[in-house]
Design an enzyme around this catalytic site. Sequence first.
Site, PDB file in Angstrom:
ATOM      1  N   ASN A 290      13.765  37.217 -57.798  1.00  0.00           N
ATOM      2  CA  ASN A 290      14.191  36.301 -58.863  1.00  0.00           C
ATOM      3  C   ASN A 290      14.454  37.103 -60.132  1.00  0.00           C
ATOM      4  OD1 ASN A 290      11.643  36.427 -60.519  1.00  0.00           O
ATOM      5  ND2 ASN A 290      10.825  35.715 -58.562  1.00  0.00           N
TER       6      ASN A 290
ATOM      7  N   LYS B 217      19.348  46.936 -40.316  1.00  0.00           N
ATOM      8  CA  LYS B 217      20.230  46.087 -41.112  1.00  0.00           C
ATOM      9  C   LYS B 217      20.786  44.957 -40.240  1.00  0.00           C
ATOM     10  CE  LYS B 217      24.277  46.124 -44.021  1.00  0.00           C
ATOM     11  NZ  LYS B 217      25.527  46.798 -44.328  1.00  0.00           N
TER      12      LYS B 217
ATOM     13  N   LYS C 181      -3.401  23.733 -59.406  1.00  0.00           N
ATOM     14  CA  LYS C 181      -3.691  25.180 -59.352  1.00  0.00           C
ATOM     15  C   LYS C 181      -5.013  25.538 -60.041  1.00  0.00           C
ATOM     16  CE  LYS C 181       1.081  26.466 -58.691  1.00  0.00           C
ATOM     17  NZ  LYS C 181       1.786  27.620 -58.172  1.00  0.00           N
TER      18      LYS C 181
HETATM   19  O1  PMT Z   1       9.319  38.042 -66.902  1.00  0.00           O
HETATM   20  P1  PMT Z   1      10.169  37.431 -67.993  1.00  0.00           P
HETATM   21  O2  PMT Z   1      11.617  37.813 -67.873  1.00  0.00           O
HETATM   22  O3  PMT Z   1       9.611  37.660 -69.365  1.00  0.00           O
HETATM   23  O4  PMT Z   1      10.178  35.837 -67.765  1.00  0.00           O
HETATM   24  C1  PMT Z   1       9.036  35.103 -68.030  1.00  0.00           C
HETATM   25  C2  PMT Z   1       8.795  34.030 -66.958  1.00  0.00           C
HETATM   26  C3  PMT Z   1       9.898  32.991 -66.994  1.00  0.00           C
HETATM   27  C4  PMT Z   1       8.749  34.666 -65.580  1.00  0.00           C
HETATM   28  C5  PMT Z   1       7.415  33.377 -67.315  1.00  0.00           C
HETATM   29  O5  PMT Z   1       7.507  32.757 -68.566  1.00  0.00           O
HETATM   30  C6  PMT Z   1       6.991  32.351 -66.261  1.00  0.00           C
HETATM   31  O6  PMT Z   1       7.322  31.161 -66.338  1.00  0.00           O
HETATM   32  N1  PMT Z   1       6.239  32.807 -65.237  1.00  0.00           N
HETATM   33  C7  PMT Z   1       5.886  31.975 -64.063  1.00  0.00           C
HETATM   34  C8  PMT Z   1       7.058  31.881 -63.130  1.00  0.00           C
HETATM   35  C9  PMT Z   1       6.749  31.025 -61.920  1.00  0.00           C
HETATM   36  O7  PMT Z   1       6.718  31.517 -60.845  1.00  0.00           O
HETATM   37  O8  PMT Z   1       6.460  29.768 -62.214  1.00  0.00           O
HETATM   38  P2  PMT Z   1       6.086  28.654 -61.087  1.00  0.00           P
HETATM   39  O9  PMT Z   1       6.138  27.361 -61.832  1.00  0.00           O
HETATM   40  O10 PMT Z   1       6.913  28.808 -59.889  1.00  0.00           O
HETATM   41  O11 PMT Z   1       4.604  28.980 -60.685  1.00  0.00           O
HETATM   42  C10 PMT Z   1       3.486  28.397 -61.342  1.00  0.00           C
HETATM   43  C11 PMT Z   1       2.354  29.393 -61.445  1.00  0.00           C
HETATM   44  O12 PMT Z   1       1.900  29.763 -60.168  1.00  0.00           O
HETATM   45  C12 PMT Z   1       2.708  30.694 -62.156  1.00  0.00           C
HETATM   46  O13 PMT Z   1       1.605  31.071 -62.949  1.00  0.00           O
HETATM   47  C13 PMT Z   1       2.926  31.676 -61.005  1.00  0.00           C
HETATM   48  O14 PMT Z   1       2.593  33.016 -61.383  1.00  0.00           O
HETATM   49  C14 PMT Z   1       1.948  31.152 -59.987  1.00  0.00           C
HETATM   50  N2  PMT Z   1       2.346  31.395 -58.591  1.00  0.00           N
HETATM   51  C15 PMT Z   1       3.455  30.819 -58.076  1.00  0.00           C
HETATM   52  C16 PMT Z   1       3.771  31.002 -56.746  1.00  0.00           C
HETATM   53  C17 PMT Z   1       2.944  31.806 -55.955  1.00  0.00           C
HETATM   54  N3  PMT Z   1       3.208  32.022 -54.676  1.00  0.00           N
HETATM   55  N4  PMT Z   1       1.860  32.387 -56.484  1.00  0.00           N
HETATM   56  C18 PMT Z   1       1.554  32.197 -57.785  1.00  0.00           C
HETATM   57  O15 PMT Z   1       0.564  32.748 -58.270  1.00  0.00           O
END
Ligand code: PMT
Length: 407
Positions: A218, A297, A352
């Site tokens: 991503n 591949k 979470k």
């Molecule tokens: O890195 P930058 O370019 O500065 O951008 C910042 C950001 C947009 C990445 C940051 O601000 C942000 O939003 N980070 C979380 C991104 C994300 O994966 O969000 P989510 O809503 O999908 O997940 C929710 C939470 O669960 C997050 O804390 C994520 O780290 C965590 N998660 C999600 C999926 C997973 N399999 N494991 C996790 O721990």
Amino acid sequence: MTIDASNSTNAVPTKTVVLGITGCIAAYKSAEIVRGLQKAGVRVKVVMTEHATHFVDPVTFRSLTHEKVAVGLFDDPSDPIHHISLAQEADVMLLAPCTANMLAKIANGIADDLLSTTVLATTAPLVIAPAMNVHMYENPATRYNIGKLQIRGVHFVEAGTGYLACGDIGKGRLADVEDIVSATLSMLGVKRDLAGKHVMITAGPTVEPIDPVRYITNRSSGKTGYAIARAAFARGADVTLISGPVALQAPEGVSMVYVQTADEMLAAAQEAFKSADIGIFAAAVADMKPARAADHKLKKGSDDDQLSGIELVENPDILETLAANKGSRVVVGFAAETDNVIENAQKKLISKHADVIVANQVGEGMAFGTDDNEVWFIDDEDTEGLPRMSKANLADAILSKSLEFLS
Ligand code: PMT
């Protein structure tokens, strides 16, 4: 997974401390003071008295600071009024160690060498860490000079008690380096409210291999997580930064763990979380991964199409897994949402097990890869919208918010 606990420098220092070193056996400890200030992101310029150079060679400080070390009033022909330029550069002036002689000169406004002249010329706050023989320290003349300077607003880091180089036992040892660094940083306005705490942060994207040349990932740049790591270290924390692949340099003083996949990030986070006081989950973890990463591949199209039907399976949820058994740790999660930001973030707060969710709107050039962001803090009592700010300022706000939950 690779681990790197080295201290590579990244941030450009914004504050300057002019460190004056006087002729005292404790002058060798000034090298540690320089490193302590540098680790907190401070630029240090050193001025030594001629006597101090008998104890430590100026080359030591030139090597540590990558700056010229000033000794004599007329040493630097490129800067004809050296004491004035040094005095103006200082955000804080620190004398450590400071002898009884230098104390007496400063207390009486005497300016007869580069260091005392710079002290007289500066308008920056002055921090003094004295070091001398116990009888010199307790001599009424010294006590009077210290009192005079304290009345003028000079901040003293009191000498410690113990075995002195001259063989006497008593007060007069240079204070602990950490106390001197702390006092100087607090004069600079740098908070040290995370001293003694271990902060674990996840940052950046994960990369999930499809085959040797393709992967799922991503747009996370890691800027947010890296800014939090830098701010946490500057505020005194031990910091572990678990980072997916990004194009950023490791922040100063932070223990780095580099990972690729969500599985690797989970393993690294599980390890760091054991000793963490605060866990901040800023990484954009790929929700899905290919069920199998091919060792060759994959072919596209025709009868041999291996690409169009890639089977995906769910990745582990790192935040949810760790926060389920968080104990007394503070857990800060993020929510990256394109729609219904607050409503979705509130659901993530519960599902979470986070103490607080930092919610941000993503898509159309927002949040991912930017230098600033606009977020909401969501906990079980409140939803607080923050104004748009730099990721550096946001990092500080997130750390201050997490401290509210620390028991
Ligand atoms: O890195 P930058 O370019 O500065 O951008 C910042 C950001 C947009 C990445 C940051 O601000 C942000 O939003 N980070 C979380 C991104 C994300 O994966 O969000 P989510 O809503 O999908 O997940 C929710 C939470 O669960 C997050 O804390 C994520 O780290 C965590 N998660 C999600 C999926 C997973 N399999 N494991 C996790 O721990």
